[in-house]
Design a protein around this motif. Structure first.
Motif, mmCIF file in Angstrom:
data_model
loop_
_atom_site.group_PDB
_atom_site.id
_atom_site.type_symbol
_atom_site.label_atom_id
_atom_site.label_comp_id
_atom_site.label_asym_id
_atom_site.label_seq_id
_atom_site.Cartn_x
_atom_site.Cartn_y
_atom_site.Cartn_z
ATOM 1 N N LYS A 118 21.818 84.697 39.996
ATOM 2 C CA LYS A 118 21.946 85.996 40.664
ATOM 3 C C LYS A 118 23.408 86.397 40.831
ATOM 4 O O LYS A 118 23.763 87.565 40.654
ATOM 5 C CB LYS A 118 21.237 85.959 42.007
ATOM 6 N N LEU A 119 24.264 85.438 41.172
ATOM 7 C CA LEU A 119 25.679 85.749 41.403
ATOM 8 C C LEU A 119 26.413 86.181 40.126
ATOM 9 O O LEU A 119 27.306 87.019 40.189
ATOM 10 C CB LEU A 119 26.397 84.546 42.020
ATOM 11 N N ILE A 120 26.040 85.615 38.991
ATOM 12 C CA ILE A 120 26.765 85.965 37.760
ATOM 13 C C ILE A 120 26.101 87.097 36.978
ATOM 14 O O ILE A 120 26.609 87.503 35.940
ATOM 15 C CB ILE A 120 26.956 84.749 36.828
ATOM 16 N N GLU A 121 25.007 87.623 37.500
ATOM 17 C CA GLU A 121 24.279 88.666 36.777
ATOM 18 C C GLU A 121 25.181 89.838 36.383
ATOM 19 O O GLU A 121 25.092 90.355 35.273
ATOM 20 C CB GLU A 121 23.106 89.169 37.618
ATOM 21 N N ASN A 122 26.057 90.263 37.262
ATOM 22 C CA ASN A 122 26.926 91.403 36.970
ATOM 23 C C ASN A 122 28.341 90.991 36.585
ATOM 24 O O ASN A 122 29.221 91.839 36.480
ATOM 25 C CB ASN A 122 26.956 92.356 38.164
ATOM 26 N N TYR A 123 28.556 89.691 36.396
ATOM 27 C CA TYR A 123 29.883 89.218 35.979
ATOM 28 C C TYR A 123 29.966 89.293 34.454
ATOM 29 O O TYR A 123 29.041 88.886 33.766
ATOM 30 C CB TYR A 123 30.106 87.773 36.451
ATOM 31 N N SER A 124 31.063 89.808 33.949
ATOM 32 C CA SER A 124 31.236 89.913 32.495
ATOM 33 C C SER A 124 32.300 88.937 32.014
ATOM 34 O O SER A 124 33.458 89.028 32.407
ATOM 35 C CB SER A 124 31.666 91.335 32.114
ATOM 36 N N PHE A 125 31.872 87.995 31.179
ATOM 37 C CA PHE A 125 32.807 87.078 30.543
ATOM 38 C C PHE A 125 33.483 87.790 29.375
ATOM 39 O O PHE A 125 32.909 88.701 28.786
ATOM 40 C CB PHE A 125 32.065 85.847 29.994
ATOM 41 N N LYS A 126 34.664 87.353 29.037
ATOM 42 C CA LYS A 126 35.354 87.898 27.854
ATOM 43 C C LYS A 126 34.536 87.633 26.599
ATOM 44 O O LYS A 126 34.475 88.449 25.709
ATOM 45 C CB LYS A 126 36.760 87.293 27.703
ATOM 46 N N ARG A 127 33.937 86.438 26.535
ATOM 47 C CA ARG A 127 33.039 86.098 25.419
ATOM 48 C C ARG A 127 31.625 86.088 25.974
ATOM 49 O O ARG A 127 31.321 85.337 26.899
ATOM 50 C CB ARG A 127 33.385 84.722 24.844
#
Length: 192
Positions: free
Chosen positions: A31-40
């Motif tokens: 849930k916490l990383i759902e809206n996090y965008s990695f460079k890759r």
């Protein structure tokens, strides 16, 4: 992490943090990383495959992620691994739905893979990991191995050969097998 806004270094910190979670923190992490965008893009859900063995889920698909989280929220860890083994078509049960240790033994013997070049094993190795996790949860032991087979931050090795061999020995020593299993070892198998 907050000081390294929108950078590769920040992505590395997030990946390291994800690699340190345990199974009970998977729901919160997803849930916490759902809206996090990695460079890759391929880095975001790597920990689910490498650390927990859920290789047959495309977590980038919101529907699959929601289905996973719904099941995760209503079932225990052992039930999760059993469900995803069945979903992957891994036939490890008897007709009466009890665990068939002879089938598991055969898969541990022949499906764990060691790559000839590069890193990691074949796709089948993931299925072996799911079987190993099921055994660990059922027998409440990791046989002295780390709780995770691999680690997305590369802190643990990613090869299940030794662990599969130890589980085969465990099944044999505890007289859980009904068949003799005297076929020759796979060339992948570590020396006895």
């Amino acid at each position: 992490m907050h000081l390294k806004i929108d950078s590769w270094d920040r992505d590395e910190k997030v990946s390291t943090l994800l690699s340190k979670i345990n199974y009970n923190q998977v729901g919160v992490a997803l849930k916490l990383i759902e809206n996090y965008s990695f460079k890759r893009n391929d880095d975001k859900y790597t920990f689910m495959d490498r650390d927990f063995g859920f290789f047959n889920c495309d977590f980038s698909d919101p529907v699959i992620r929601k289905d996973f989280l719904d099941y995760y929220g209503t079932h225990n860890e052992c039930e999760m691994y059993a469900y995803y083994l069945e979903k992957a078509g891994i036939m490890y049960k008897n007709e009466n739905q009890s665990i068939n240790y002879d089938k598991i033994y055969e898969m541990l013997k022949f499906d764990a893979a060691n790559a000839f070049v590069g890193g990691g094993g074949a796709t089948r190795d993931n299925e072996v990991y799911l079987l190993i996790k099921l055994l660990e949860l059922n027998f409440k032991t990791t046989l002295g191995f780390p709780c995770k087979l691999c680690n997305s931050a590369n802190m643990n090795g990613c090869n299940s050969l030794e662990r599969a061999k130890e589980w085969r020995n465990y099944l044999m020593e505890n007289r859980l097998l009904k068949l003799s299993h005297n076929e020759p070892e796979s060339f992948n198998c570590p020396e006895n």
